[in-house]
Design a protein around this motif. Structure first.
Motif, PDB file in Angstrom:
ATOM      1  N   THR A 101       0.870  -1.175   0.000  1.00  0.00           N
ATOM      2  CA  THR A 101       0.000   0.000   0.000  1.00  0.00           C
ATOM      3  C   THR A 101       0.911   1.230   0.000  1.00  0.00           C
ATOM      4  O   THR A 101       2.114   1.111   0.276  1.00  0.00           O
ATOM      5  CB  THR A 101      -0.919   0.018   1.243  1.00  0.00           C
ATOM      6  N   PRO A 102       0.377   2.415  -0.259  1.00  0.00           N
ATOM      7  CA  PRO A 102       1.230   3.604  -0.297  1.00  0.00           C
ATOM      8  C   PRO A 102       2.031   3.829   0.990  1.00  0.00           C
ATOM      9  O   PRO A 102       3.155   4.316   0.941  1.00  0.00           O
ATOM     10  CB  PRO A 102       0.243   4.745  -0.545  1.00  0.00           C
ATOM     11  N   ASP A 103       1.482   3.443   2.151  1.00  0.00           N
ATOM     12  CA  ASP A 103       2.187   3.675   3.409  1.00  0.00           C
ATOM     13  C   ASP A 103       3.115   2.526   3.804  1.00  0.00           C
ATOM     14  O   ASP A 103       3.856   2.629   4.775  1.00  0.00           O
ATOM     15  CB  ASP A 103       1.197   3.970   4.538  1.00  0.00           C
ATOM     16  N   LYS A 104       3.084   1.418   3.062  1.00  0.00           N
ATOM     17  CA  LYS A 104       4.029   0.322   3.278  1.00  0.00           C
ATOM     18  C   LYS A 104       4.416  -0.296   1.929  1.00  0.00           C
ATOM     19  O   LYS A 104       4.122  -1.448   1.637  1.00  0.00           O
ATOM     20  CB  LYS A 104       3.507  -0.728   4.262  1.00  0.00           C
ATOM     21  N   PRO A 105       5.100   0.512   1.104  1.00  0.00           N
ATOM     22  CA  PRO A 105       5.515   0.015  -0.212  1.00  0.00           C
ATOM     23  C   PRO A 105       6.463  -1.180  -0.072  1.00  0.00           C
ATOM     24  O   PRO A 105       7.235  -1.254   0.885  1.00  0.00           O
ATOM     25  CB  PRO A 105       6.206   1.217  -0.850  1.00  0.00           C
ATOM     26  N   ASP A 106       6.351  -2.108  -0.975  1.00  0.00           N
ATOM     27  CA  ASP A 106       7.209  -3.298  -1.005  1.00  0.00           C
ATOM     28  C   ASP A 106       6.992  -4.239   0.174  1.00  0.00           C
ATOM     29  O   ASP A 106       7.861  -5.053   0.484  1.00  0.00           O
ATOM     30  CB  ASP A 106       8.696  -2.910  -1.080  1.00  0.00           C
ATOM     31  N   VAL A 107       5.841  -4.135   0.853  1.00  0.00           N
ATOM     32  CA  VAL A 107       5.544  -5.025   1.975  1.00  0.00           C
ATOM     33  C   VAL A 107       4.267  -5.802   1.656  1.00  0.00           C
ATOM     34  O   VAL A 107       3.243  -5.199   1.321  1.00  0.00           O
ATOM     35  CB  VAL A 107       5.350  -4.234   3.292  1.00  0.00           C
ATOM     36  N   THR A 108       4.340  -7.126   1.758  1.00  0.00           N
ATOM     37  CA  THR A 108       3.179  -7.990   1.573  1.00  0.00           C
ATOM     38  C   THR A 108       2.867  -8.648   2.908  1.00  0.00           C
ATOM     39  O   THR A 108       3.770  -9.166   3.569  1.00  0.00           O
ATOM     40  CB  THR A 108       3.458  -9.065   0.503  1.00  0.00           C
ATOM     41  N   LEU A 109       1.603  -8.638   3.303  1.00  0.00           N
ATOM     42  CA  LEU A 109       1.179  -9.260   4.559  1.00  0.00           C
ATOM     43  C   LEU A 109       0.575 -10.630   4.266  1.00  0.00           C
ATOM     44  O   LEU A 109      -0.236 -10.766   3.352  1.00  0.00           O
ATOM     45  CB  LEU A 109       0.136  -8.395   5.260  1.00  0.00           C
ATOM     46  N   ARG A 110       0.980 -11.643   5.056  1.00  0.00           N
ATOM     47  CA  ARG A 110       0.396 -12.964   4.930  1.00  0.00           C
ATOM     48  C   ARG A 110       0.555 -13.697   6.257  1.00  0.00           C
ATOM     49  O   ARG A 110       1.492 -13.426   7.022  1.00  0.00           O
ATOM     50  CB  ARG A 110       1.030 -13.742   3.797  1.00  0.00           C
ATOM     51  N   PRO A 111      -0.335 -14.648   6.521  1.00  0.00           N
ATOM     52  CA  PRO A 111      -0.188 -15.456   7.735  1.00  0.00           C
ATOM     53  C   PRO A 111       1.078 -16.305   7.663  1.00  0.00           C
ATOM     54  O   PRO A 111       1.650 -16.482   6.583  1.00  0.00           O
ATOM     55  CB  PRO A 111      -1.433 -16.344   7.728  1.00  0.00           C
ATOM     56  N   PRO A 112       1.516 -16.880   8.781  1.00  0.00           N
ATOM     57  CA  PRO A 112       2.713 -17.718   8.780  1.00  0.00           C
ATOM     58  C   PRO A 112       2.563 -18.893   7.800  1.00  0.00           C
ATOM     59  O   PRO A 112       1.464 -19.416   7.618  1.00  0.00           O
ATOM     60  CB  PRO A 112       2.813 -18.240  10.211  1.00  0.00           C
TER      61      PRO A 112
END
Length: 150
Positions: free
Chosen positions: A64-75
Motif C-alpha cells: 500500500t502507499p504507506d508500506k511500499p514493497d511489503v506484503t502481509l500474509r499469515p505464517p
C-alpha cells in the motif's frame, strides 16, 4: 479512550498487536470464544480486547502507499517463528484447563522452567502464543540465557 473500548488513546500511546489472518471470522472466534477476548469491531479491521491489550486482525494483501514493497500474509512454516504473543496468567493450570476445554490445542501442558511455568499453543493461522506464570521470577530466579550465549 473513545468508542466503547476501541484502542484510540486521548493522549500518548497504546499498544496493540496486528495479525494477518486467512479467515477473520475463524480467528475472531478463537480469540473471543476460546481465549475470552471481547469483540470491539467485527471486521475492517477485526479488533479484540484481550486482557489489557488488543489484537487487530485483517486478511493479508500486497503493498500500500504507506508500506511500499511489503506484503502481509499469515505464517507459512509453523516451525519457524520470529515473534509471538506472550500472555501472562495468574493461574496457568486453570487457564490451560479452561482453554483446552474450549478447543485450544497446546504443544505441551505447563512446564516448570524454574523462573516460570510455561506452555504454548497456536491460533488458527499458526501464530505461536506463549502462556506463562511467573513463579521463580518473583523470588529472584530468572530464565537461563539462550543457548550458545555466555
Amino acid at each position: 479512550m473513545q468508542r466503547d473500548g476501541f484502542p484510540a488513546p486521548d493522549s500518548g500511546l497504546l499498544l496493540t498487536h496486528f495479525l494477518t489472518v486467512a479467515d477473520v471470522a475463524r480467528s475472531r472466534a478463537f480469540y473471543s470464544d476460546v481465549l475470552g477476548g471481547e469483540v470491539i469491531l467485527e471486521e475492517n479491521p477485526c479488533t479484540i480486547r484481550l486482557a489489557n491489550g488488543w489484537i487487530i486482525m485483517n486478511p493479508g494483501g500486497g503493498p500500500t502507499p504507506d508500506k511500499p514493497d511489503v506484503t502481509l500474509r499469515p505464517p507459512t512454516d509453523p516451525s519457524t517463528v520470529s515473534s509471538f504473543l506472550n500472555l501472562r496468567a495468574a493461574d496457568i493450570e486453570a487457564t490451560h484447563r479452561e482453554w483446552s476445554a474450549k478447543g485450544a490445542e497446546f504443544l505441551t501442558p505447563p512446564i516448570d522452567r524454574g523462573a516460570e511455568l510455561r506452555c504454548y499453543l497456536r491460533d488458527p493461522d499458526g501464530y505461536l502464543i506463549e502462556v506463562g506464570q511467573a513463579t521463580g521470577m518473583l523470588h529472584g530466579v530468572y530464565a537461563d540465557p539462550p543457548a550458545g550465549t555466555s
